[in-house]
Design a protein around this motif. Structure first.
Motif, short mmCIF file in Angstrom:
data_model
loop_
_atom_site.label_atom_id
_atom_site.label_comp_id
_atom_site.label_asym_id
_atom_site.label_seq_id
_atom_site.Cartn_x
_atom_site.Cartn_y
_atom_site.Cartn_z
N MET A 1 -1.99 47.86 -23.61
CA MET A 1 -0.69 48.46 -23.40
C MET A 1 -0.58 49.01 -21.98
O MET A 1 0.47 48.89 -21.34
CB MET A 1 -0.48 49.57 -24.43
CG MET A 1 0.88 50.19 -24.38
SD MET A 1 2.11 48.99 -24.86
CE MET A 1 3.53 49.98 -24.89
N ALA A 2 -1.67 49.63 -21.47
CA ALA A 2 -1.64 50.19 -20.12
C ALA A 2 -1.49 49.08 -19.08
O ALA A 2 -0.81 49.27 -18.07
CB ALA A 2 -2.90 51.00 -19.86
N ARG A 3 -2.11 47.95 -19.32
CA ARG A 3 -1.98 46.84 -18.37
C ARG A 3 -0.57 46.29 -18.35
O ARG A 3 -0.07 45.88 -17.30
CB ARG A 3 -2.96 45.73 -18.72
CG ARG A 3 -4.37 46.07 -18.36
CD ARG A 3 -5.26 44.89 -18.56
NE ARG A 3 -6.62 45.26 -18.22
CZ ARG A 3 -7.55 44.40 -17.92
NH1 ARG A 3 -7.29 43.11 -17.97
NH2 ARG A 3 -8.75 44.79 -17.60
N LEU A 4 0.08 46.27 -19.48
CA LEU A 4 1.46 45.80 -19.55
C LEU A 4 2.39 46.73 -18.77
O LEU A 4 3.26 46.27 -18.02
CB LEU A 4 1.93 45.68 -21.00
CG LEU A 4 3.36 45.20 -21.20
CD1 LEU A 4 3.51 43.77 -20.69
CD2 LEU A 4 3.74 45.29 -22.65
N ILE A 5 2.19 48.01 -18.91
CA ILE A 5 3.00 48.99 -18.18
C ILE A 5 2.75 48.86 -16.68
O ILE A 5 3.68 48.87 -15.88
CB ILE A 5 2.71 50.42 -18.68
CG1 ILE A 5 3.21 50.57 -20.12
CG2 ILE A 5 3.35 51.46 -17.77
CD1 ILE A 5 2.80 51.85 -20.79
N ALA A 6 1.48 48.69 -16.29
CA ALA A 6 1.16 48.51 -14.87
C ALA A 6 1.79 47.23 -14.33
O ALA A 6 2.28 47.20 -13.20
CB ALA A 6 -0.35 48.48 -14.68
N PHE A 7 1.80 46.18 -15.12
CA PHE A 7 2.42 44.93 -14.70
C PHE A 7 3.92 45.11 -14.50
O PHE A 7 4.48 44.63 -13.51
CB PHE A 7 2.15 43.84 -15.75
CG PHE A 7 2.82 42.54 -15.44
CD1 PHE A 7 2.37 41.74 -14.41
CD2 PHE A 7 3.92 42.13 -16.17
CE1 PHE A 7 3.00 40.55 -14.11
CE2 PHE A 7 4.56 40.94 -15.89
CZ PHE A 7 4.09 40.14 -14.86
N ILE A 8 4.57 45.82 -15.39
CA ILE A 8 6.01 46.06 -15.27
C ILE A 8 6.30 46.93 -14.05
O ILE A 8 7.27 46.68 -13.32
CB ILE A 8 6.56 46.68 -16.57
CG1 ILE A 8 6.50 45.66 -17.70
CG2 ILE A 8 7.98 47.20 -16.38
CD1 ILE A 8 6.81 46.21 -19.06
N VAL A 9 5.45 47.93 -13.81
CA VAL A 9 5.65 48.80 -12.65
C VAL A 9 5.54 47.99 -11.35
O VAL A 9 6.25 48.25 -10.39
CB VAL A 9 4.65 49.97 -12.67
CG1 VAL A 9 4.59 50.68 -11.34
CG2 VAL A 9 5.00 50.94 -13.78
N LEU A 10 4.66 47.00 -11.31
CA LEU A 10 4.54 46.17 -10.12
C LEU A 10 5.58 45.05 -10.07
O LEU A 10 5.90 44.54 -9.00
CB LEU A 10 3.14 45.58 -10.04
CG LEU A 10 2.04 46.56 -9.67
CD1 LEU A 10 0.69 45.87 -9.68
CD2 LEU A 10 2.30 47.17 -8.32
#
Length: 87
Positions: A1-10
């Protein structure tokens, strides 16, 4: 889930930078997009979007590499607490 949020932020700044590049390209070809009344304004907004998007992404990479110790000595942050102890 954290990686998905980081991907969206980038992903968001990358899309903004892409839109900025598109605005500048359209200005060079003389294509005016509807929310802009003048070509120079379209180019200026495109330039701001491109610089902001690329700058955000570059800042993220610099922050990540500083955290992992993978930057050249001139890009490393100075440790203020260590300098205060020395004085």
């Amino acid at each position: 889930m954290a990686r998905l949020i980081a991907f969206i932020v980038l992903l968001i700044p990358a899309l903004i930078a892409g839109a900025g590049i598109k605005f500048m390209r359209d200005t060079l070809y003389g294509i005016l997009i509807s929310p802009f009344p003048w070509l120079w304004l379209q180019f200026l907004v495109g330039l701001i979007f491109a610089v902001a998007g690329i700058g955000f992404f570059a800042g993220y990479l610099l922050h990540r590499d500083r955290k992992r110790g993978r930057v050249a000595p001139r890009f490393q942050k100075k440790d203020e607490t260590r300098e205060m102890k020395i004085k």
